[in-house]
Write a protein that holds these residues in place. Structure first.
Motif, PDB file in Angstrom:
ATOM      1  N   PRO A   2       0.830  -1.212   0.000  1.00 20.08           N
ATOM      2  CA  PRO A   2       0.000   0.000   0.000  1.00 20.08           C
ATOM      3  C   PRO A   2       0.851   1.242   0.000  1.00 20.08           C
ATOM      4  N   SER A   3       0.259   2.368  -0.459  1.00 16.62           N
ATOM      5  CA  SER A   3       0.963   3.645  -0.462  1.00 16.62           C
ATOM      6  C   SER A   3       1.090   4.153   0.961  1.00 16.62           C
ATOM      7  N   ASP A   4       2.146   4.955   1.212  1.00 15.90           N
ATOM      8  CA  ASP A   4       2.344   5.601   2.509  1.00 15.90           C
ATOM      9  C   ASP A   4       1.374   6.780   2.584  1.00 15.90           C
ATOM     10  N   THR A   5       0.486   6.792   3.560  1.00 15.93           N
ATOM     11  CA  THR A   5      -0.557   7.808   3.652  1.00 15.93           C
ATOM     12  C   THR A   5      -0.440   8.591   4.941  1.00 15.93           C
ATOM     13  N   ILE A   6      -0.503   9.919   4.818  1.00 24.01           N
ATOM     14  CA  ILE A   6      -0.440  10.784   5.996  1.00 24.01           C
ATOM     15  C   ILE A   6      -1.642  11.702   5.961  1.00 24.01           C
ATOM     16  N   GLU A   7      -2.366  11.780   7.025  1.00 23.98           N
ATOM     17  CA  GLU A   7      -3.533  12.665   7.117  1.00 23.98           C
ATOM     18  C   GLU A   7      -3.051  14.075   7.448  1.00 23.98           C
ATOM     19  N   VAL A   8      -3.077  14.951   6.487  1.00 21.20           N
ATOM     20  CA  VAL A   8      -2.699  16.349   6.718  1.00 21.20           C
ATOM     21  C   VAL A   8      -3.704  17.216   5.982  1.00 21.20           C
ATOM     22  N   SER A   9      -4.689  17.685   6.669  1.00 24.12           N
ATOM     23  CA  SER A   9      -5.772  18.454   6.075  1.00 24.12           C
ATOM     24  C   SER A   9      -5.289  19.800   5.527  1.00 24.12           C
ATOM     25  N   GLY A  10      -5.638  20.092   4.265  1.00 20.81           N
ATOM     26  CA  GLY A  10      -5.354  21.394   3.650  1.00 20.81           C
ATOM     27  C   GLY A  10      -3.931  21.641   3.211  1.00 20.81           C
ATOM     28  N   GLN A  11      -3.007  20.702   3.435  1.00 17.05           N
ATOM     29  CA  GLN A  11      -1.601  20.927   3.099  1.00 17.05           C
ATOM     30  C   GLN A  11      -1.253  20.548   1.660  1.00 17.05           C
ATOM     31  N   LEU A  12      -2.035  19.633   1.074  1.00 16.70           N
ATOM     32  CA  LEU A  12      -1.719  19.164  -0.282  1.00 16.70           C
ATOM     33  C   LEU A  12      -1.721  20.299  -1.300  1.00 16.70           C
ATOM     34  N   GLU A  17       1.307  23.810  -5.064  1.00 17.38           N
ATOM     35  CA  GLU A  17       1.726  25.168  -5.445  1.00 17.38           C
ATOM     36  C   GLU A  17       3.235  25.325  -5.301  1.00 17.38           C
ATOM     37  N   LEU A  18       3.778  24.746  -4.222  1.00 22.45           N
ATOM     38  CA  LEU A  18       5.224  24.834  -4.001  1.00 22.45           C
ATOM     39  C   LEU A  18       5.976  24.089  -5.093  1.00 22.45           C
ATOM     40  N   GLN A  19       5.470  22.922  -5.485  1.00 24.07           N
ATOM     41  CA  GLN A  19       6.106  22.152  -6.555  1.00 24.07           C
ATOM     42  C   GLN A  19       6.088  22.929  -7.873  1.00 24.07           C
ATOM     43  N   GLU A  20       4.967  23.569  -8.177  1.00 29.07           N
ATOM     44  CA  GLU A  20       4.865  24.374  -9.407  1.00 29.07           C
ATOM     45  C   GLU A  20       5.877  25.510  -9.390  1.00 29.07           C
ATOM     46  N   LYS A 172       9.481  31.193  -0.458  1.00 29.38           N
ATOM     47  CA  LYS A 172       9.617  31.286   1.000  1.00 29.38           C
ATOM     48  C   LYS A 172       8.248  31.456   1.658  1.00 29.38           C
ATOM     49  N   GLU A 173       7.426  32.263   1.014  1.00 25.98           N
ATOM     50  CA  GLU A 173       6.077  32.507   1.555  1.00 25.98           C
ATOM     51  C   GLU A 173       5.230  31.237   1.496  1.00 25.98           C
ATOM     52  N   LYS A 174       5.339  30.500   0.397  1.00 18.95           N
ATOM     53  CA  LYS A 174       4.567  29.270   0.253  1.00 18.95           C
ATOM     54  C   LYS A 174       5.078  28.191   1.215  1.00 18.95           C
ATOM     55  N   GLY A 175       6.392  28.125   1.371  1.00 20.24           N
ATOM     56  CA  GLY A 175       6.976  27.138   2.266  1.00 20.24           C
ATOM     57  C   GLY A 175       6.565  27.360   3.712  1.00 20.24           C
ATOM     58  N   ALA A 176       6.350  28.634   4.067  1.00 15.88           N
ATOM     59  CA  ALA A 176       5.966  28.972   5.445  1.00 15.88           C
ATOM     60  C   ALA A 176       4.572  28.454   5.799  1.00 15.88           C
ATOM     61  N   ILE A 178       3.450  25.487   5.016  1.00 11.26           N
ATOM     62  CA  ILE A 178       3.467  24.030   5.089  1.00 11.26           C
ATOM     63  C   ILE A 178       4.050  23.560   6.425  1.00 11.26           C
ATOM     64  N   ASP A 179       3.435  22.522   6.953  1.00 13.87           N
ATOM     65  CA  ASP A 179       3.913  21.920   8.202  1.00 13.87           C
ATOM     66  C   ASP A 179       5.401  21.589   8.080  1.00 13.87           C
TER      67      ASP A 179
END
Length: 241
Positions: A2-12, A17-20, A172-176, A178-179
């Protein structure tokens, strides 16, 4: 597996955006690094035109030198013949007279031969002048073209630097947002996976490693509510309609 799954609401959304942003930063950094190569490529035809012009100028200058040498040689034979003629009045024997006449004839013959060569040389010079004018015009046009292209390339790279500077600030702003732990995971994947930490899933396959995503996992990915990592390449998945 199975895939590694982490519950992180709203972070995806922030990760996507950070990847783009990071993808665009990599593109701009690559463009910036290639500036010398782009300029060198742009000036190839310019350098070639000037190289041809230099060669034809050297040929032209060589022919002009040869012309001057032959003109001096004609003058020398003329002078020689005149000096010999001036001696004829003082000659007492027929043998001496015939000898001087032979020398005069030889000088005049040499002069005639040089003059024949000179005529051929003048024709060569006339032809090379035409070629020289053509090459000079071509070199001027290439210089004008390269100057304009060089200015455009540098202006484009100035814009690239401006965009890059703005994106680094934006990153930097986008990274801030993210958890911290998730950002560290992203950063590790980004470095390990050639700049692609977050990969879309299309037609049931991960666009990072092109491996098939299990149906149950794909169903979860389509919700775009969880941090789900590919079981093969470990990139973070998302679905885009």
């Amino acid at each position: 597996m199975p895939s590694d799954t982490i519950e992180v609401s709203g972070q995806l959304k922030f990760l996507i955006e950070l990847q783009e942003t990071d993808t665009r930063i990599l593109e701009l950094q690559k463009e910036k690094k290639s500036l010398p190569e782009i300029i060198d490529k742009a000036r190839q035809s310019f350098d070639a035109a000037h190289s041809e012009l230099t060669k034809i100028k050297a040929t032209h200058d060589g022919l002009l030198k040869e012309k001057r040498d032959k003109e001096r040689a004609v003058e020398d034979e003329d002078t020689k013949a005149e000096k010999l003629k001036s001696k004829t009045s003082g000659i007492k024997t027929n043998k001496e007279y015939q000898a001087i006449l032979s020398e005069i004839e030889a000088a005049q013959k040499a002069k005639g031969s040089i003059e024949d060569d000179l005529l051929v040389l003048l024709e060569k010079i006339e032809n090379i002048k035409k070629e020289l004018n053509t090459k000079e015009q071509a070199a001027k046009e290439e210089e004008k073209r390269f100057s304009a292209e060089d200015a455009k390339i540098k202006e484009d790279f100035k814009k690239t630097e401006e965009e890059l500077s703005a994106l680094i600030k934006e990153r930097k702003e986008k990274g801030a947002k993210i958890d911290k732990g998730l950002l560290e995971k992203y950063t590790h994947l980004f470095k390990a996976k050639n700049g692609l930490a977050v990969a879309a899933v299309k037609n049931g396959s991960c666009l990072g490693c092109h491996m098939h995503v299990p149906p149950q996992t794909f169903t979860e990915v389509k919700k775009n509510t969880k941090i789900i990592q590919c079981f093969q390449c470990h990139r973070i998945h998302y679905w885009k309609e």
